[in-house]
Design an enzyme around this catalytic site. Structure first.
Site, PDB file in Angstrom:
ATOM      1  N   ARG A  50     -44.809  25.012  21.543  1.00  0.00           N
ATOM      2  CA  ARG A  50     -44.233  25.714  22.692  1.00  0.00           C
ATOM      3  C   ARG A  50     -42.708  25.612  22.672  1.00  0.00           C
ATOM      4  NH1 ARG A  50     -47.646  23.918  27.952  1.00  0.00           N
ATOM      5  NH2 ARG A  50     -45.540  23.798  28.793  1.00  0.00           N
ATOM      6  N   ARG A  78     -46.559  22.954  42.486  1.00  0.00           N
ATOM      7  CA  ARG A  78     -45.544  22.136  41.838  1.00  0.00           C
ATOM      8  C   ARG A  78     -44.354  21.890  42.751  1.00  0.00           C
ATOM      9  NH1 ARG A  78     -46.668  23.455  36.479  1.00  0.00           N
ATOM     10  NH2 ARG A  78     -45.307  22.614  34.923  1.00  0.00           N
ATOM     11  N   LYS A 131     -52.857  17.336  31.611  1.00  0.00           N
ATOM     12  CA  LYS A 131     -53.548  18.219  32.561  1.00  0.00           C
ATOM     13  C   LYS A 131     -54.397  19.253  31.818  1.00  0.00           C
ATOM     14  CE  LYS A 131     -49.646  19.619  34.510  1.00  0.00           C
ATOM     15  NZ  LYS A 131     -48.702  18.852  33.705  1.00  0.00           N
ATOM     16  N   ARG A 159     -46.887  17.896  20.335  1.00  0.00           N
ATOM     17  CA  ARG A 159     -47.975  18.797  20.734  1.00  0.00           C
ATOM     18  C   ARG A 159     -47.997  20.060  19.885  1.00  0.00           C
ATOM     19  NH1 ARG A 159     -48.561  20.630  26.793  1.00  0.00           N
ATOM     20  NH2 ARG A 159     -46.376  21.193  26.495  1.00  0.00           N
ATOM     21  N   ARG A 173     -37.537  19.542  32.135  1.00  0.00           N
ATOM     22  CA  ARG A 173     -38.839  19.588  32.822  1.00  0.00           C
ATOM     23  C   ARG A 173     -39.089  18.302  33.603  1.00  0.00           C
ATOM     24  NH1 ARG A 173     -42.240  20.874  27.791  1.00  0.00           N
ATOM     25  NH2 ARG A 173     -44.115  20.753  29.089  1.00  0.00           N
TER      26      ARG A 173
END
Ligand code: AP5
Ligand code: MG
Length: 213
Positions: A160, A89, A14, A128, A171
């Protein structure tokens, strides 16, 4: 003018796609995750509240998020269109967004759902690396030119906290429990535009732009 929601699991791409879409259409990229992380860095009350949920991969309460988005959508830069990333969400957030848009005289044009299989999501999140300017890299799939440095601004890249293995699992549980139902919600409204989110960043971007056109 175009008003878009980007839907997709954690790691679907996203943020990566949103940066490109917002540049091409010259519309603000509104990422609720980025807004929360910015508050966290500045040590605001909101940031401290949100941290308890974010670090373990849980969702921050609806009332908090709805307030943030309501404020953000009342800013004048959204007059030329907007791109929401990571909001809504949950069904209550989607219903609130519908009302907010109505109140400010705007309409959603499309909800783009970036579809990526779980095993790919996990690989993307685990590798990431982020920059504080919003750019997102991957140690294997899209490494920066200089290790640990952002290509755009030269900033130091970081990982992160919620990209740790356990938080990634949590998540995904929240995604399937709370966010996945939005696919039917927007399908019924005729707004859902599914896009296959595997393949190169540019290929996916081309598919998304043709959906928007
Ligand atoms: P948020 O920041 O929104 O995180 P998320 O939804 O979990 O999604 P990510 O940002 O992790 O993934 P992405 O889809 O943006 O992928 P990216 O482009 O980076 O939210 C974080 C937290 O904030 C939540 O858990 C929650 O606590 C809270 N929160 C936020 N909004 C909320 C809300 N509305 N309600 C309640 N709580 C909320 O890509 C991932 C990686 O893959 C990168 O390394 C990238 O380089 C790589 N990659 C991307 N595309 C490709 C490709 N095509 N091929 C190969 N690699 C790729
Ligand atoms: Mg993101």
């Amino acid at each position: 003018m175009v008003n878009i929601v980007l839907l997709g699991a954690p790691g679907a791409g996203k943020g990566t796609q949103a940066m490109k879409i917002s540049q091409l259409y010259n519309i603000p990229h509104i990422s609720t995750g980025d807004i929360l992380r910015d508050n966290l860095e500045r040590g605001t009350q909101l940031g401290l509240e949100a941290k308890k949920f974010m670090d373990r991969g849980a969702l921050v309460p609806d009332s908090v998020l709805i307030g943030i988005v309501k404020d953000r959508l009342s800013e004048p830069d959204t007059d030329k269109g907007l791109l929401l990333d990571g909001f809504p969400r949950t069904i209550p957030q989607a219903e609130a967004l519908w009302d907010i848009m109505d109140q400010i005289g705007k309409k959603l044009d499309a909800v783009i759902d970036i579809e990526v299989p779980d095993e790919v999501l996990v690989k993307r999140l685990a590798g990431r690396r982020m920059c504080r300017c919003g750019a997102s890299y991957h140690v294997i799939f899209s490494p920066p030119e200089v290790e640990g440095k952002c290509d755009h601004c030269g900033g130091e890249l970081y990982q992160r906290d919620d990209d740790a293995e356990n938080a990634i699992k949590t998540r995904l549980v929240y995604y399937y429990g709370q966010t996945y139902p939005l696919i039917d919600y927007y399908g019924e409204k005729g707004l859902l535009r599914p896009v296959n989110g595997t393949g190169s960043v540019d290929d996916i971007f081309n598919k998304i732009s043709s959906v928007i056109e």
